[in-house]
Design a protein around this motif. Structure first.
Motif, PDB file in Angstrom:
ATOM      1  N   SER A 159     -18.165  13.880 -21.321  1.00 39.23           N
ATOM      2  CA  SER A 159     -19.555  13.661 -21.722  1.00 39.23           C
ATOM      3  C   SER A 159     -20.491  13.932 -20.547  1.00 39.23           C
ATOM      4  O   SER A 159     -20.051  14.018 -19.398  1.00 39.23           O
ATOM      5  CB  SER A 159     -19.747  12.222 -22.201  1.00 39.23           C
ATOM      6  N   HIS A 160     -21.770  14.055 -20.839  1.00 31.77           N
ATOM      7  CA  HIS A 160     -22.774  14.127 -19.788  1.00 31.77           C
ATOM      8  C   HIS A 160     -22.860  12.759 -19.113  1.00 31.77           C
ATOM      9  O   HIS A 160     -22.703  11.717 -19.758  1.00 31.77           O
ATOM     10  CB  HIS A 160     -24.125  14.523 -20.377  1.00 31.77           C
ATOM     11  N   ASN A 161     -23.125  12.756 -17.832  1.00 29.26           N
ATOM     12  CA  ASN A 161     -23.075  11.514 -17.054  1.00 29.26           C
ATOM     13  C   ASN A 161     -24.299  11.422 -16.152  1.00 29.26           C
ATOM     14  O   ASN A 161     -24.586  12.347 -15.386  1.00 29.26           O
ATOM     15  CB  ASN A 161     -21.796  11.493 -16.209  1.00 29.26           C
ATOM     16  N   LEU A 162     -25.016  10.311 -16.247  1.00 21.47           N
ATOM     17  CA  LEU A 162     -26.095  10.009 -15.313  1.00 21.47           C
ATOM     18  C   LEU A 162     -25.736   8.686 -14.647  1.00 21.47           C
ATOM     19  O   LEU A 162     -25.557   7.668 -15.321  1.00 21.47           O
ATOM     20  CB  LEU A 162     -27.444   9.896 -16.026  1.00 21.47           C
ATOM     21  N   ALA A 163     -25.593   8.708 -13.324  1.00 22.42           N
ATOM     22  CA  ALA A 163     -25.146   7.532 -12.579  1.00 22.42           C
ATOM     23  C   ALA A 163     -26.222   7.119 -11.584  1.00 22.42           C
ATOM     24  O   ALA A 163     -26.773   7.963 -10.867  1.00 22.42           O
ATOM     25  CB  ALA A 163     -23.839   7.835 -11.852  1.00 22.42           C
ATOM     26  N   VAL A 164     -26.495   5.811 -11.513  1.00 24.57           N
ATOM     27  CA  VAL A 164     -27.543   5.251 -10.661  1.00 24.57           C
ATOM     28  C   VAL A 164     -26.914   4.277  -9.672  1.00 24.57           C
ATOM     29  O   VAL A 164     -26.236   3.327 -10.080  1.00 24.57           O
ATOM     30  CB  VAL A 164     -28.601   4.502 -11.504  1.00 24.57           C
ATOM     31  N   PRO A 235     -20.583  17.730 -18.049  1.00 29.93           N
ATOM     32  CA  PRO A 235     -19.200  17.588 -18.491  1.00 29.93           C
ATOM     33  C   PRO A 235     -18.268  18.555 -17.761  1.00 29.93           C
ATOM     34  O   PRO A 235     -18.636  19.692 -17.457  1.00 29.93           O
ATOM     35  CB  PRO A 235     -19.266  17.920 -19.986  1.00 29.93           C
ATOM     36  N   VAL A 236     -17.070  18.084 -17.475  1.00 31.76           N
ATOM     37  CA  VAL A 236     -15.952  18.849 -16.908  1.00 31.76           C
ATOM     38  C   VAL A 236     -16.198  19.278 -15.465  1.00 31.76           C
ATOM     39  O   VAL A 236     -15.482  20.100 -14.928  1.00 31.76           O
ATOM     40  CB  VAL A 236     -15.574  20.062 -17.806  1.00 31.76           C
ATOM     41  N   TRP A 237     -17.218  18.737 -14.825  1.00 27.24           N
ATOM     42  CA  TRP A 237     -17.374  18.906 -13.380  1.00 27.24           C
ATOM     43  C   TRP A 237     -16.557  17.820 -12.685  1.00 27.24           C
ATOM     44  O   TRP A 237     -16.687  16.631 -12.995  1.00 27.24           O
ATOM     45  CB  TRP A 237     -18.849  18.800 -12.979  1.00 27.24           C
ATOM     46  N   TRP A 254     -23.046   7.509 -20.113  1.00 31.22           N
ATOM     47  CA  TRP A 254     -22.423   8.692 -20.708  1.00 31.22           C
ATOM     48  C   TRP A 254     -23.108   8.977 -22.038  1.00 31.22           C
ATOM     49  O   TRP A 254     -23.399   8.046 -22.802  1.00 31.22           O
ATOM     50  CB  TRP A 254     -20.937   8.432 -20.967  1.00 31.22           C
ATOM     51  N   TRP A 255     -23.352  10.229 -22.322  1.00 34.59           N
ATOM     52  CA  TRP A 255     -23.947  10.556 -23.611  1.00 34.59           C
ATOM     53  C   TRP A 255     -23.586  11.975 -24.007  1.00 34.59           C
ATOM     54  O   TRP A 255     -23.204  12.802 -23.178  1.00 34.59           O
ATOM     55  CB  TRP A 255     -25.465  10.379 -23.576  1.00 34.59           C
ATOM     56  N   ARG A 256     -23.705  12.217 -25.312  1.00 33.49           N
ATOM     57  CA  ARG A 256     -23.559  13.560 -25.865  1.00 33.49           C
ATOM     58  C   ARG A 256     -24.808  13.856 -26.676  1.00 33.49           C
ATOM     59  O   ARG A 256     -25.215  13.035 -27.514  1.00 33.49           O
ATOM     60  CB  ARG A 256     -22.302  13.676 -26.722  1.00 33.49           C
TER      61      ARG A 256
END
Length: 333
Positions: A159-164, A235-237, A254-256
């Motif tokens: 999934s797409h990931n944004l981390a803080v 994703p997939v990085w 995480w989101w799609r």
């Protein structure tokens, strides 16, 4: 020296989630959450941060890994890859903070502690009232990760990931998806984390067991984040994450995107398992033939059904709910 990850300064216009997805590259968003109350406390001191976090804890058990001192804080396998180098516990967040405080007073031989993927809505519900992220849809449910000087080797999310970063500092080393062959990834179905991990340490480039690791390092992108900074990881990085202080905390989402049809939780990993089963044991020429077919119908940008009347494109047409249902029926889901 590794290349720095592209950055968007806090003074620049804020991108949308669609902008991040469309860019398809990792991005650091400096100061994205600098106004969060817990971030301000994390910049003040570990004690101020921990005391405030304790006030949110509702006693719901969370997952925590504890590694022996000789693991060096690196989440991974035992020497023979027949087990993992940690013990897993289910405890309260308050108990995690108490253990971290105890270990912070040790001069050396400190066990590694990693609290993982705690759903904030379940264990820290009051957090959500004061710590919002308008950039993302409310369906992206935040999770808290916390520990001391722990490293999670390179792994990827589907999934797409944004981390803080909300307390401490973290160093992110990212690798493009095509570097998978140079990262010497461990078993897909027996991993110490939720995802398969790279086996070598990043300083192992001279290790004869990993002769291609140096090539992956040549393509590495690196950024060090402080409280309030965020990073977008597509994703997939592959991302290798080092926590650099005696107390570190991170909130991730995480989101799609809604445009993704089907909303299968792990669509790529499901498909990978199918492909291993279907193609791996075939002769080389037959595998190459199927690769051509997959490239044509799935991975190439050119529309493989452009020559077919729209009414007859079937599963090659737009992925409407009806087409998605038919595809799921075809593969027995």
């Amino acid at each position: 020296m590794p290349t720095a990850i592209e950055e968007i300064p806090s003074t620049a216009p804020l991108p949308t989630a669609d902008d991040l997805v469309a860019g398809g590259r990792p991005v650091v968003l400096r100061g994205l959450c600098r106004d969060w109350p817990l971030v301000a406390l994390g910049r003040e001191s570990d004690t101020a941060f921990a005391q405030a976090l304790l006030g949110y804890d509702n006693g719901t058990p969370v997952d925590v890994l504890v590694m022996p001192p000789d693991a060096g804080g690196i989440v991974g396998y035992t020497e023979k890859l027949d087990g993992f180098n940690y013990k897993r516990f289910r405890v309260t967040l308050t108990q995690v903070l108490q253990r971290l405080a105890l270990y912070s007073r040790l001069d050396d031989q400190t066990p590694g502690v990693a609290m993982q993927s705690a759903l904030i809505a379940d264990s820290l519900p009051g957090f959500l009232d004061q710590h919002t992220l308008p950039l993302l849809d409310a369906n992206a449910r935040p999770r808290l990760w916390m520990g001391n000087r722990v490293t999670t080797p390179a792994h990827f999310d589907s999934s797409h990931n944004l981390a803080v970063v909300v307390c401490g500092r973290r160093r992110f080393t990212l690798f493009p998806p095509e570097q998978v062959r140079n990262l010497y990834v461990g078993p897909l179905d027996f991993a110490p984390t939720a995802a398969a991990i790279s086996l070598p340490r990043l300083q192992d480039a001279a290790d004869a067991r990993y002769p291609r690791l140096h090539e992956a390092l040549d393509h590495a992108l690196v950024a060090e984040l402080e409280p309030g900074d965020a990073i977008y990881i597509p994703p997939v990085w592959w991302h290798h994450v080092e926590s650099l202080e005696q107390l570190n905390a991170l909130v991730n989402y995480w989101w799609r995107p809604e445009a993704y049809p089907g909303h299968v939780a792990e669509p790529g990993l499901d498909a990978l398992a199918h492909c291993i089963l279907a193609f791996k044991s075939l002769p080389a020429a037959e595998r190459a033939a199927w690769k051509s077919l997959l490239d044509h119908y799935v991975f190439d940008d050119e529309d493989p059904a452009a020559h077919i009347p729209e009414a007859r494109r079937g599963i090659l047409g737009p992925l409407t709910p009806e087409v998605v249902a038919k595809l799921k029926q075809l593969i027995g889901r």
